[in-house]
Write a protein that holds these residues in place. Structure first.
Motif, short mmCIF file in Angstrom:
data_model
loop_
_atom_site.label_atom_id
_atom_site.label_comp_id
_atom_site.label_asym_id
_atom_site.label_seq_id
_atom_site.Cartn_x
_atom_site.Cartn_y
_atom_site.Cartn_z
N MET A 1 10.53 7.32 7.73
CA MET A 1 9.27 7.85 7.47
C MET A 1 8.44 6.72 6.72
O MET A 1 9.09 6.14 5.93
CB MET A 1 9.50 9.00 6.52
N ALA A 2 7.26 6.58 7.03
CA ALA A 2 6.38 5.95 6.31
C ALA A 2 5.76 6.54 5.18
O ALA A 2 4.83 6.95 4.99
CB ALA A 2 5.32 5.33 7.25
N MET A 3 6.55 6.50 4.08
CA MET A 3 6.03 7.33 2.99
C MET A 3 5.64 6.22 1.99
O MET A 3 6.17 5.57 1.48
CB MET A 3 7.29 7.98 2.28
N PRO A 4 4.15 6.24 1.50
CA PRO A 4 3.70 5.29 0.31
C PRO A 4 4.32 5.45 -0.85
O PRO A 4 5.13 6.54 -1.15
CB PRO A 4 2.31 5.85 0.31
N PHE A 5 4.47 4.01 -1.30
CA PHE A 5 5.08 3.94 -2.77
C PHE A 5 6.72 4.00 -2.71
O PHE A 5 7.45 3.87 -3.41
CB PHE A 5 4.64 5.03 -3.65
N LEU A 6 7.31 3.92 -1.54
CA LEU A 6 8.75 3.73 -1.30
C LEU A 6 9.00 2.74 -0.43
O LEU A 6 10.18 2.88 0.56
CB LEU A 6 9.34 5.26 -0.91
N SER A 7 8.08 1.91 -0.21
CA SER A 7 8.52 0.70 0.94
C SER A 7 9.80 0.15 0.81
O SER A 7 10.50 -0.18 1.87
CB SER A 7 7.44 -0.05 0.83
N THR B 1 0.69 12.96 13.70
CA THR B 1 0.79 14.39 13.41
C THR B 1 1.95 14.51 12.44
O THR B 1 1.85 15.39 11.60
CB THR B 1 1.23 15.45 14.50
N PHE B 2 3.05 13.77 12.52
CA PHE B 2 3.98 13.53 11.55
C PHE B 2 3.67 13.25 10.21
O PHE B 2 3.93 13.63 9.20
CB PHE B 2 5.31 12.79 11.96
N ASP B 3 2.69 12.14 10.17
CA ASP B 3 2.13 11.44 9.05
C ASP B 3 1.38 12.62 8.26
O ASP B 3 1.45 12.75 7.05
CB ASP B 3 1.23 10.18 9.15
N SER B 4 0.68 13.49 8.84
CA SER B 4 -0.02 14.31 8.38
C SER B 4 0.81 15.67 8.00
O SER B 4 0.40 15.98 6.82
CB SER B 4 -0.91 15.03 9.42
N MET B 5 1.85 15.65 8.46
CA MET B 5 2.90 16.80 8.04
C MET B 5 3.49 16.29 6.71
O MET B 5 3.45 17.12 5.48
CB MET B 5 3.92 17.11 8.98
N LEU B 6 3.71 15.20 6.61
CA LEU B 6 4.17 14.23 5.43
C LEU B 6 3.31 14.48 4.15
O LEU B 6 3.73 14.82 3.09
CB LEU B 6 4.90 13.15 5.71
N ASP B 7 2.11 14.13 4.78
CA ASP B 7 0.97 13.96 3.75
C ASP B 7 0.73 15.26 2.93
O ASP B 7 0.56 15.60 1.92
CB ASP B 7 -0.19 13.64 4.21
N GLY B 8 0.70 16.34 3.91
CA GLY B 8 0.87 17.64 3.32
C GLY B 8 1.70 18.09 2.15
O GLY B 8 1.48 18.89 1.46
N PHE B 9 2.98 17.72 2.58
CA PHE B 9 4.04 17.93 1.47
C PHE B 9 3.98 17.09 0.32
O PHE B 9 4.12 17.27 -0.80
CB PHE B 9 5.34 17.78 2.16
N LEU B 10 3.45 15.76 0.45
CA LEU B 10 3.63 14.90 -0.69
C LEU B 10 1.90 14.73 -1.38
O LEU B 10 2.25 14.48 -2.58
CB LEU B 10 3.82 13.45 -0.34
#
Length: 290
Positions: free
Chosen positions: A143-149, A264-273
Motif C-alpha cells: 500500500m502506498a501510504m503517505p508518511f510510511l515510505s 480506487t484502492f487509494d481512495s479507500m485507503l484515503d477514506g480510512f486514513l
C-alpha cells in the motif's frame, strides 16, 4: 519410539507482541518453542518457565548473536529446526523529507536484512528437517501510504525477496511462507519513540496528525496476538506456501488490493486514513510561506 517433538524458533517475542502470540500458539499445538528476544526482561511471564520452551537472547542485527542461537538450537534438536519465524521488525511514521538516511538504513537492516541473515544462518537446520521458513511482512508493503515510505518499502522488499526465496529454497526441501499481516492489537506503537517533526518541516503543520498516525489508530478492532498466532499456525500446518494474508479484515484487504484499480484502492485507503485533507493543509501552509 515416539516421534520427536517439532521445533520452532521465533524472533521478536517481547510480552504482548505478535511474536509472543505466535509463541503461545505454537506452544499450545505441542511444539518445542525457541522463544527469542533481544531484551530478556521483556520475556512473556506465562512462557518464560513453561515446559518445552527455551528462552534465548538474540539480537538479529548481530552475526555473533545469531551464530550463538544456531549453536544452542542445534544442541537441543540434533541439528534440526522445523520452522523459523522471522518476526522481528519495527515501524516508522515520518515524512520521507524528514527521515534521515541513517534511520532509513537502520529500519531496512531490521526489517529486511535481518530476516535474510537469519535464513542464511539457520538454513542447514531447516534443510535437515525439511522445514519451513516464515517471514513476517505486512499489508503495508502493498500500500502506498503517505508518511510510511521507509516502513512500507522495507516490507515490500521483504514480500518480494521472500517470494523469490520460496523458489530458491524449494529444491532444498524447505517451504517458504510470507505473512502479509494487516492489523493486530499489540503494544508495539507504545514501545516505539515517535521521532519529532522538526519545526522546519513542510509537514510541521500536521504534526499532530502524524503523531496520531504513529499511535496505533490502525489497530482498532484488530485481533489479539494469540488469536492471530493460532490463525498463522493453522495456515502453516495446512501446508500453505507463499503469501498468507492474516490479521484484521485480511481477506477483504487482500482481494481489494488484488482486484480493484489502484486509484480506487487509494481512495479507500484515503477514506480510512483521512490523509487528503491533511495534505491539503500542507499545501496551504506552503502558500502562506511565500
Amino acid at each position: 519410539m515416539a516421534p520427536a517433538r517439532k521445533s520452532v524458533l521465533i524472533t521478536g517475542c517481547s510480552a504482548g507482541g505478535i511474536g509472543a502470540g505466535l509463541a503461545e500458539a505454537f506452544h499450545q499445538k505441542g511444539y518445542h518453542v525457541f522463544l527469542t528476544l533481544r531484551n530478556l526482561s521483556k520475556t512473556p511471564t506465562d512462557l518464560g518457565n513453561a515446559p518445552n520452551v527455551t528462552v534465548l537472547q538474540l539480537d538479529v542485527l548481530s552475526a555473533e548473536s545469531i551464530a550463538t542461537a544456531v549453536e544452542s538450537v542445534a544442541r537441543e534438536t540434533g541439528g534440526r529446526l522445523d520452522i523459523l519465524v522471522n518476526n522481528s521488525g519495527q515501524n516508522l511514521v515520518m515524512p520521507a523529507l524528514d527521515t534521515t538516511l541513517e534511520d532509513g538504513r537502520k529500519l531496512f537492516d531490521l526489517n529486511f536484512f535481518a530476516p535474510m541473515a537469519m535464513m542464511q544462518a539457520f538454513i542447514p537446520l531447516l534443510i535437515k528437517a525439511r522445514g519451513c521458513l516464515v517471514n513476517q511482512s505486512s499489508a503495508a508493503g502493498c500500500m502506498a501510504m503517505p508518511f510510511l515510505s521507509m516502513y512500507n518499502s522495507s516490507k515490500a522488499a521483504l514480500i518480494m525477496a521472500s517470494d523469490i526465496w520460496r523458489r530458491e529454497l524449494e529444491p532444498l526441501g524447505v517451504r517458504t511462507v510470507t505473512l502479509v499481516t494487516t492489523s493486530v492489537k499489540t503494544p508495539a506503537f507504545e514501545n516505539v519513540t515517535m521521532p519529532r517533526i522538526p519545526e522546519t518541516s513542510y509537514y510541521y503543520v500536521i504534526r499532530d496528525y502524524l503523531y496520531r498516525l504513529g499511535g496505533g489508530q490502525l489497530q482498532e478492532g484488530a485481533p489479539d496476538p494469540l488469536t492471530y498466532g493460532l490463525g498463522v499456525v493453522k495456515a502453516i500446518e495446512a501446508g500453505k506456501v507463499g503469501e498468507v494474508w492474516v490479521g484484521k479484515d485480511a481477506g477483504m484487504n487482500h482481494w481489494s488490493w488484488k482486484l480493484l484499480p489502484k486509484s480506487t484502492f487509494d481512495s479507500m485507503l484515503d477514506g480510512f486514513l483521512k490523509v487528503s485533507g491533511e495534505l491539503a493543509k500542507v499545501a496551504e501552509a506552503l502558500k502562506a510561506r511565500k
